[in-house]
Structures are given as structure tokens and as C-alpha cells.
Design an enzyme around this catalytic site. Structure first.
Site, mmCIF file in Angstrom:
data_model
loop_
_atom_site.group_PDB
_atom_site.id
_atom_site.type_symbol
_atom_site.label_atom_id
_atom_site.label_comp_id
_atom_site.label_asym_id
_atom_site.label_seq_id
_atom_site.Cartn_x
_atom_site.Cartn_y
_atom_site.Cartn_z
ATOM 1 N N SER A 97 -79.517 9.536 -27.751
ATOM 2 C CA SER A 97 -78.380 9.500 -28.679
ATOM 3 C C SER A 97 -78.872 9.967 -30.040
ATOM 4 O O SER A 97 -79.648 9.271 -30.697
ATOM 5 C CB SER A 97 -77.814 8.086 -28.779
ATOM 6 N N LYS A 172 -70.462 10.397 -28.093
ATOM 7 C CA LYS A 172 -71.253 9.166 -27.979
ATOM 8 C C LYS A 172 -71.194 8.375 -29.282
ATOM 9 O O LYS A 172 -71.121 7.135 -29.270
ATOM 10 C CB LYS A 172 -72.707 9.506 -27.637
ATOM 11 N N LYS A 241 -78.820 2.405 -35.244
ATOM 12 C CA LYS A 241 -79.148 3.823 -35.426
ATOM 13 C C LYS A 241 -77.934 4.699 -35.139
ATOM 14 O O LYS A 241 -77.625 5.633 -35.880
ATOM 15 C CB LYS A 241 -80.323 4.182 -34.510
#
Length: 291
Positions: A97, A172, A241
Site C-alpha cells: 500500500s 486502497k 501510514k
């Protein structure tokens, strides 16, 4: 074409919570898999299961290189080590990701060597990786994505082609934005229920099937209710994150996302309290730090 892909040599880089399970599923599906991790000892169970060891100077021998790494910095570092040994016609699938910006930068970089980049972040957590029921958001050349279906099949229940490089990561990021905001709110609901005298172990089943129901609710609320934070499904630092990437992307597009910003501040506070490596369900501890 399926037979050709099944005979491909795969290099799988990144043996974290997700990578180890995904690589094992590819091995079990009959693929030739070589594995690498910064901490080599983590690869041992897969080597015993039939995988080979991979090193960067062997990059040209792989038909397909799969990445499942922690963040922008880790993927950028690995790709720079791979670059000198890449060869024309290879495909890199990145299950990590990342930020959209880094994805597009790396896709352009490897394209100069006639290597295809597919950004293919996943959702479904460790359980999904273990059972092969992940959902994949794919960005890149559509024909290449379609060609990779035999590789995606042992790993996922669904692959959705989202568009050019970066759109998989953008999807995502939106997924994580929703998960982060939901998980933060779920912790508040569980704590409020507890203080109101509710048996919180009944909360998730009571809400099942209603408008408030969701997978995060059904997975996280029972763990929060019983303070059971293992095994780890999602690390706090990983979601933080991804939320940072969401806020950066929103800023780039001049969009204010205050709910995401609030969720990030809660996750950052939880990390400061020493819970970066813990499961997301442990965010309930923000309401009872001494528990």
C-alpha cells in the site's frame, strides 16, 4: 496463456504478515516461487515448504516479481536494487500500500526498461491472505492485469481493474480511509456501551444485519469487548501510514477530509503510547490507558 503463466518463475519480496501467507498460497498452487525478506530468517518456513531463496542479482531470472512491503521507502529502496538486473518483458506486481505519487514514479522508472508495473493493493487482512479471499484493486496496463489472473486466482476472491497506474493505490487509500474512520468510531461505541452498562460482547451480534453492521464491526468489536488483541490482523502503524497517504492525496486534489484527519490523530496518539505494532482493535485502550 494460463499454462504459460503457471510455469512462470515468481520472485516474492516481503515476508510480512501478508506476504508469507500469499507466497505460501502461490507455492501450494504449483508456482515456482523464490522469496526474499530483509530479515532472512523469516523466509525459513517457506524455504522448507519448497520455495527458493532470491537475491537481487537474480532479478533477470524471474518472469514475475511480486512486492509486498511496508511503505514508500521500502518499495523504492527495493526497486532501486532490482533495477540494474531487470530485463525487458518482466512484470512487477506491487501488493504493497503506497502513495499514488510513489507508485507512478516507480511505474515510470521500470517502464524505461520495458517492464510492466501493476499496482495491486489488497484488502481482507491476514485472514483474507490465509484463505485466498482478498480483494485486489489493480492499476496499470489492462491487458497485463488480465494476463495475471492465474496468479491472482489463488490469492483473491475478486480483482477489479481500476485504471492506469496509481488508481489501484487511490482505491486502497479510500478503502483505508473508511476502515480507519470506522474502527475509531467502533472503539468509541464499544466504550460508550460498556459505560452504559451493556454487555459489550453482545454488541456486534446485536447490530449484525442492521445499517451499522460491517466487517470491521464484526471483527473489531468482539476483540475490543474482551481486550483480545491477538493474533494481529491489522497493525496500527500500517493503517496510520495509509491514512497519511489519504490526507496527502486529498491535499493534492484540494479536498478537505476532516473525519480522516481526526482518525489519524487518534491512531498517532495510540502509536505514541507504544502500540504501533499492535492490532488495530487495541485502539480501545485510548479510552482506558491503564487496562
Amino acid at each position: 496463456m494460463t499454462t504459460t503463466i503457471k510455469k512462470s518463475k515468481i520472485a516474492f519480496l516481503g515476508m510480512g504478515l501478508m506476504g508469507t501467507r500469499m507466497a505460501k498460497r502461490l507455492l501450494d498452487a504449483g508456482f515456482q516461487v523464490a522469496v526474499w525478506n530483509r530479515t532472512l530468517a523469516v523466509c525459513e518456513p517457506l524455504l522448507q515448504a519448497g520455495a527458493k531463496a532470491f537475491s537481487f542479482d537474480q532479478a533477470s531470472t524471474a518472469d514475475l516479481i511480486i512486492l509486498c512491503l511496508a511503505d514508500d521507502h521500502a518499495v523504492h529502496s527495493v526497486v532501486q536494487q532490482l533495477l540494474p538486473n531487470l530485463r525487458s518483458g518482466q512484470v512487477i506486481i506491487d501488493f504493497s500500500s503506497l502513495s499514488v505519487e510513489m507508485t507512478q514514479q516507480l511505474a515510470s522508472q521500470v517502464a524505461s526498461k520495458n517492464v510492466f508495473w501493476i499496482d495491486a493493493p489488497v484488502s481482507g487482512g491476514v485472514m483474507g491472505a490465509e484463505t485466498g479471499t482478498l480483494v485486489i484493486f489493480a492499476g496499470g496496463d489492462q491487458q497485463t492485469v488480465e494476463t495475471m489472473q492465474p496468479v491472482f486466482a489463488p490469492l483473491s476472491q475478486r480483482v477489479t481493474y481500476m485504471g492506469l497506474n496509481g488508481t489501484g493505490q487511490a482505491t486502497k487509500i479510500c478503502n483505508q480511509l473508511i476502515v480507519a474512520a470506522s474502527s475509531t468510531l467502533i472503539s468509541e461505541a464499544v466504550e460508550l456501551a460498556r459505560r452504559a452498562g451493556v454487555d459489550t460482547t453482545l454488541l456486534a451480534p446485536a447490530l449484525a444485519g442492521g445499517f451499522a453492521d460491517s466487517k470491521p464491526l464484526q471483527i473489531l468489536a468482539p476483540r475490543m469487548a474482551t481486550y483480545s488483541f491477538t493474533p494481529i490482523q491489522w497493525k496500527v502503524q500500517t493503517l496510520a501510514k495509509d491514512l497519511n497517504n489519504a490526507i496527502k492525496l486529498a491535499r493534492h486534489h484540494q479536498l478537505d477530509i476532516p473525519v480522516a484527519a481526526t482518525a489519524l490523530s487518534r491512531l498517532e496518539k495510540h502509536q505514541q503510547d507504544g502500540h504501533s505494532e499492535d492490532d488495530l482493535s487495541s485502539i480501545i485502550l485510548l479510552h482506558n490507558p491503564s487496562s
